[in-house]
Design a protein around this motif. Structure first.
Motif: not given
Length: 388
Positions: A104-106, A113-114, A130-131, A136-139
């Motif tokens: 869980l995120t705000p 984020n995850l 799940k999320v 988030a993703i990077n590159n």
């Protein structure tokens, strides 16, 4: 599989009030191939860049990840009766194994984020794991975000034209006009005239500066069939434009399914130009014929000369003198075609290989028809049964 080392840390750390958990102030590291199981909070106030091994979250109580510095994990997994609450970002360089419980995120802080790093991936995502909040993703250029709400996994697949340095995504099973989880709202009645209806059931937030296509799906909970006059062909992807503060059409490149379950792929757009995206429909045409005839229906034809159902009569064709009718058999072969049709078809082929059987006519069976009304810019399809 290596056995996990489950360790319960109960360290008291002063933050003004006592807080129990694993506190990293710089003296904690996970060595190569080590497997650590956490049953308590993780408070990270120093560099924690795990280069190998697994740090898993387990137990029957909620776990909070907090601190001043985001931890970077190699592998992680969640197998809990509760959830892991992120108060700062958590980066994963290799794999996340979703088993049970949610990260869980705000919901109003996308920066928490995850985050999947450039080689990060996941397995086991489901309604139960799940999320819930922001992932988030990077590159990366292609990625399916394992996001959802507390009840369901509702992923969004991103296909960017090039690697995006950062993309952030979350799902909300809430009315865009009055969401309870975020401060913004997106009135579903404020839209361009080319949109008929914007769903009031759900939406996604997606931020990326690289042009991309997205694929989103619907299910029975989405209730697209409850939208007045909705059809599969009328479903479109819409987005809340940040520049014009209204819902606009993003468009469809592909669509499949029915009103109960399906998916749609958008046209290419820049996600960061939109505060939210969801499903909409094209409006029902305002001309009288289309309103009164959302479908032309199916027909029965018995050309036996008794004066009943001898010819295919399509009511309303006279409202569009510039029209066409095409009829296909069950193998997809075109057996009849007429421009400016005026009720001439009585069971004989006028095109294709069956045109030679004029004496006996077309065989009994089910046929598919396609009607185009050029003057009204409408197209209808359906079936007719030919009885011999």
């Amino acid at each position: 599989m290596k056995p996990l080392l489950h360790i319960t840390f109960l360290l008291s750390v002063s933050f003004g009030v006592a807080q129990s958990g694993l506190y990293n102030s710089g003296n904690f590291s996970v060595h190569n191939n080590a497997n650590i199981g956490l049953h308590t909070d993780l408070i990270n106030d120093a560099n924690f860049d795990q280069t190998n091994g697994l740090v898993g979250f387990y137990g029957n109580r909620a776990i909070i990840v907090s601190g001043s510095i985001p931890p970077t994990l190699w592998d992680t997994e969640i197998m809990m009766d509760s959830n892991v609450f992120l108060q700062n970002p958590v980066m994963v360089r290799n794999n996340i194994n979703f088993i049970d419980g949610n990260f869980l995120t705000p919901t109003n802080i996308p920066a928490v984020n995850l985050s999947f790093m450039d080689q990060g991936f996941f397995t086991g995502e489901s309604d139960a794991s799940k999320v819930t909040g922001f992932a988030a993703i990077n590159n990366r250029d292609v990625f399916s975000f394992p996001v959802g709400d507390s009840e369901q996994l509702r992923p969004l697949t991103l296909n960017s034209q090039s690697a995006t340095p950062l993309a952030v995504c979350a799902y909300f099973f809430e009315d865009p006009s009055a969401p309870s989880s975020i401060l913004e709202s997106f009135d579903t009645e404020v839209k361009v005239q080319d949109i008929g209806t914007v769903t009031d059931r759900e939406f996604w937030i997606l931020q990326s500066d690289v042009p991309a296509q997205v694929t989103i799906s619907w299910n029975t909970r989405s209730a697209l069939g409850a939208i007045p006059n909705a059809t599969l062909e009328s479903i479109i992807v819409v987005g809340w434009s940040k520049s014009s503060n209204q819902w606009v059409i993003i468009g469809n490149a592909a669509i499949s399914g029915d009103l109960t379950q399906g998916f749609v792929t958008s046209e290419t757009f820049v996600p960061s130009n939109y505060a939210a995206i969801t499903f909409g429909t094209i409006p029902l045409p305002t001309d009288t014929f289309a309103v009164e005839n959302p479908t032309l229906g199916n027909y029965f034809l018995s050309p036996n000369g008794d004066g009943t159902n001898d010819f295919l009569v399509i009511d309303g064709m006279e409202e569009s003198p510039n029209n066409s009718l095409r009829i296909f058999n069950r193998y997809g072969q075109k057996v009849f075609e007429k421009i400016n049709y005026t009720n001439e078809f009585y069971g004989l082929a006028n095109t294709g290989t069956l045109i030679t059987n004029q004496a006996s006519g077309l065989p009994e069976g089910v046929y598919f028809y396609l009607v185009t009304l050029d003057d009204l810019e409408l197209e209808y399809s359906g079936f007719l049964f030919l009885d011999r």
